[in-house]
Design a protein around this motif. Structure first.
Motif, PDB file in Angstrom:
ATOM      1  N   TYR A  62       0.808  -1.224   0.000  1.00 14.31           N
ATOM      2  CA  TYR A  62       0.000   0.000   0.000  1.00 14.31           C
ATOM      3  C   TYR A  62       0.837   1.268   0.000  1.00 14.31           C
ATOM      4  O   TYR A  62       0.425   2.273  -0.580  1.00 14.31           O
ATOM      5  CB  TYR A  62      -0.950   0.039   1.203  1.00 14.31           C
ATOM      6  CG  TYR A  62      -1.839   1.266   1.156  1.00 14.31           C
ATOM      7  CD1 TYR A  62      -2.915   1.321   0.263  1.00 14.31           C
ATOM      8  CD2 TYR A  62      -1.566   2.387   1.924  1.00 14.31           C
ATOM      9  CE1 TYR A  62      -3.703   2.445   0.165  1.00 14.31           C
ATOM     10  CE2 TYR A  62      -2.361   3.526   1.843  1.00 14.31           C
ATOM     11  CZ  TYR A  62      -3.428   3.551   0.962  1.00 14.31           C
ATOM     12  OH  TYR A  62      -4.198   4.671   0.860  1.00 14.31           O
ATOM     13  N   GLN A  63       2.008   1.246   0.632  1.00 10.10           N
ATOM     14  CA  GLN A  63       2.767   2.490   0.768  1.00 10.10           C
ATOM     15  C   GLN A  63       3.110   3.125  -0.579  1.00 10.10           C
ATOM     16  O   GLN A  63       2.898   4.332  -0.758  1.00 10.10           O
ATOM     17  CB  GLN A  63       4.041   2.256   1.580  1.00 10.10           C
ATOM     18  CG  GLN A  63       4.814   3.541   1.856  1.00 10.10           C
ATOM     19  CD  GLN A  63       5.623   3.444   3.127  1.00 10.10           C
ATOM     20  OE1 GLN A  63       5.184   3.827   4.192  1.00 10.10           O
ATOM     21  NE2 GLN A  63       6.818   2.923   2.996  1.00 10.10           N
ATOM     22  N   GLY A  66      -0.063   4.582  -1.778  1.00 10.24           N
ATOM     23  CA  GLY A  66      -0.456   5.735  -0.965  1.00 10.24           C
ATOM     24  C   GLY A  66       0.268   7.004  -1.363  1.00 10.24           C
ATOM     25  O   GLY A  66      -0.331   8.091  -1.387  1.00 10.24           O
ATOM     26  N   ASN A 172       0.418  10.727   2.743  1.00 11.96           N
ATOM     27  CA  ASN A 172      -0.134   9.646   1.918  1.00 11.96           C
ATOM     28  C   ASN A 172      -1.658   9.688   1.952  1.00 11.96           C
ATOM     29  O   ASN A 172      -2.256  10.304   2.831  1.00 11.96           O
ATOM     30  CB  ASN A 172       0.336   8.280   2.430  1.00 11.96           C
ATOM     31  CG  ASN A 172       1.812   8.064   2.208  1.00 11.96           C
ATOM     32  OD1 ASN A 172       2.473   8.860   1.556  1.00 11.96           O
ATOM     33  ND2 ASN A 172       2.342   6.996   2.765  1.00 11.96           N
ATOM     34  N   TYR A 173      -2.261   9.008   1.003  1.00  4.91           N
ATOM     35  CA  TYR A 173      -3.723   8.951   0.956  1.00  4.91           C
ATOM     36  C   TYR A 173      -4.213   7.737   1.751  1.00  4.91           C
ATOM     37  O   TYR A 173      -3.767   6.600   1.538  1.00  4.91           O
ATOM     38  CB  TYR A 173      -4.210   8.834  -0.487  1.00  4.91           C
ATOM     39  CG  TYR A 173      -5.693   8.581  -0.587  1.00  4.91           C
ATOM     40  CD1 TYR A 173      -6.619   9.611  -0.381  1.00  4.91           C
ATOM     41  CD2 TYR A 173      -6.175   7.300  -0.867  1.00  4.91           C
ATOM     42  CE1 TYR A 173      -7.982   9.378  -0.456  1.00  4.91           C
ATOM     43  CE2 TYR A 173      -7.542   7.060  -0.951  1.00  4.91           C
ATOM     44  CZ  TYR A 173      -8.439   8.101  -0.738  1.00  4.91           C
ATOM     45  OH  TYR A 173      -9.783   7.871  -0.804  1.00  4.91           O
ATOM     46  N   TYR A 174      -5.111   7.977   2.697  1.00  3.87           N
ATOM     47  CA  TYR A 174      -5.787   6.906   3.426  1.00  3.87           C
ATOM     48  C   TYR A 174      -7.287   7.192   3.367  1.00  3.87           C
ATOM     49  O   TYR A 174      -7.721   8.294   3.726  1.00  3.87           O
ATOM     50  CB  TYR A 174      -5.336   6.841   4.886  1.00  3.87           C
ATOM     51  CG  TYR A 174      -3.912   6.378   5.061  1.00  3.87           C
ATOM     52  CD1 TYR A 174      -3.593   5.021   5.032  1.00  3.87           C
ATOM     53  CD2 TYR A 174      -2.881   7.296   5.243  1.00  3.87           C
ATOM     54  CE1 TYR A 174      -2.286   4.591   5.179  1.00  3.87           C
ATOM     55  CE2 TYR A 174      -1.576   6.873   5.399  1.00  3.87           C
ATOM     56  CZ  TYR A 174      -1.284   5.526   5.362  1.00  3.87           C
ATOM     57  OH  TYR A 174       0.016   5.106   5.505  1.00  3.87           O
ATOM     58  N   GLU A 193       1.390   6.297   8.831  1.00  6.46           N
ATOM     59  CA  GLU A 193       2.546   6.549   7.977  1.00  6.46           C
ATOM     60  C   GLU A 193       3.843   6.120   8.660  1.00  6.46           C
ATOM     61  O   GLU A 193       4.751   5.579   8.027  1.00  6.46           O
ATOM     62  CB  GLU A 193       2.604   8.030   7.594  1.00  6.46           C
ATOM     63  CG  GLU A 193       1.502   8.453   6.639  1.00  6.46           C
ATOM     64  CD  GLU A 193       1.676   9.887   6.143  1.00  6.46           C
ATOM     65  OE1 GLU A 193       2.717  10.496   6.462  1.00  6.46           O
ATOM     66  OE2 GLU A 193       0.778  10.381   5.437  1.00  6.46           O
TER      67      GLU A 193
END
Length: 406
Positions: A62-63, A66, A172-174, A193
């Motif tokens: 995911y990172q 993200g 990042n996008y969450y 993060e």
């Protein structure tokens, strides 16, 4: 001493202790196990699978997504310094995820290499030889913990400096999290993060340090092998047949060394190639950030990041150069042994063996780049090209203008 009891492989054992070369990767392989990329143990199968999913989902998969999603969603809200801090880490995160997948697919080669090290240890019989192996083992493990400290210092520095200014480290996008809406959301995003980055740094240590750990102990065995070659034919009690047997044993030892190198070559080739592709670009963004945009806290975090990036290739490239010199020393040692006056069969076999020893051990990055200090300098110099390009095109000033207008 408590530390010696907890981490015995960090300390040099006595010369009476048997050689255990595989201990050079003791803590490395334990950490690779905690990366969640080994076969799950039967007793803790469910716990291991859940941990593997959590760590690899957050850090490996995911990172990188993200980072990219965060740029698409909130690019206009980044300050230049925040954008470069995020971008430099994003490129490294993408490369780290790729390296983790390579190691995941080829992790069995580490077990093969350790089995070959056990075979080499059977030939280590003298106290002085055992001490060389013990020193290489302790140095290897200390280097591993040094890598771990540098990487974790970067992750923590970046987290603390971001919290100090009231923003998440990388933005990042969450889903369902908007850090601007409340302190709770800010804390949750910063924590996610930080967990993802600590996991990525933990993985990065393993996938960057393993070549150093393995090659250090290999060099110790090559030094022992060099002395073994130099002693050929010097024992007056040996007859011609016994001398020939000693030479054949040395040829077998060399084949074992080559098998060890071949077992590691696929993993090293893939991971170092990926790192060579991004190291210049990542260092270029970091230099721009430090020189043009970073405050004191951000500059300290960026410098620790730069140190971590340089550690990803530089030590191993230096070791590769030393390894080439070690191969030439082996050829010199064999030539300096007592072979003049020996029977023709011995001389012919020795000459053939000498030709083999004159072929240095080299690692290639996907058969494209030779892994050496020269290649490392070339890719690192690209960072200055990136910095010069940004300066000449006044990109820094263009990035800074929107922030000034606000």
């Amino acid at each position: 001493m408590e530390l010696r009891r907890i981490f015995p492989a960090l300390f040099t054992r006595s010369e009476d202790s048997p050689a255990r070369s595989r201990d050079a990767t003791l803590y490395l392989l334990r950490c690779i196990f905690f990366m969640g990329i080994r076969k799950p143990p039967a007793r803790y199968f469910l716990a291991y699978v859940l941990w593997s999913f959590a760590l690899n989902f957050c850090s490996t998969f995911y990172q990188p997504i993200g980072f990219l999603t965060g740029y698409i969603s909130h690019l206009s809200e980044f300050s230049p310094g925040e954008f470069l801090t995020s971008l430099q880490v994003a490129f490294n995160a993408w490369s780290c995820s790729t390296k983790v997948l390579i190691v995941w697919a080829l992790v069995r080669h580490f077990d093969e290499a350790n089995a070959i090290l056990d075979e080499m240890d059977k030939r280590v019989t003298e106290p002085g030889e055992r001490m060389q192996v013990h020193r290489a083992v302790s140095l290897s493990n200390r280097i591993f913990f040094f890598f771990m400290a540098v990487y974790m210092v970067y992750a923590t520095n970046t987290f603390l400096s971001a919290i100090f200014i009231g923003r998440p480290p990388y933005q990042n996008y969450y889903p369902y999290l908007d850090w601007r809406s409340s302190r709770l959301h800010l804390g949750l995003q910063a924590g996610l993060e930080y967990f993802g980055m600590v996991g990525a740094c933990f993985q990065d240590v393993c996938v960057d340090c393993y070549p150093v750990n393995f090659i250090l102990v290999l060099r110790a065995h090559m030094s022992i092998f060099e002395e073994r070659l130099r002693r050929l034919g010097t024992d007056p009690a040996e007859n011609q047949e016994q001398r020939y047997e000693r030479l054949v044993e040395c040829i077998h030892d060399h084949k074992v060394i080559l098998r060890f190198v071949d077992s590691l070559r696929p993993v090293i080739s893939g991971t170092i190639f990926v790192q060579f592709l991004v190291v210049g670009l990542v260092l270029g963004f970091t230099l721009i950030n430090i020189v043009l945009f970073a405050n004191l806290a951000s500059a300290i975090a960026a410098l620790s990041f730069m140190a971590a990036v340089l550690l990803e290739t530089t030590p191993f490239c230096i070791l590769c150069n030393y390894l080439t010199e070690d191969c030439y020393k082996l050829a010199d040692a064999l030539f300096q042994s007592k072979w003049i006056g020996a029977e023709k069969r011995y001389q012919k076999t020795l000459m053939y063996f000498l030709q083999k020893l004159q072929q240095p051990i080299m690692f290639m990055a996907m058969n494209v780049f030779p892994i050496s200090v020269g290649t490392n300098i070339s890719v690192t110099k690209f960072s200055f090209s990136v910095f010069t390009l940004v300066k000449q095109m006044n990109i820094a000033e263009k990035l800074a203008k929107p922030e000034e207008d606000e």
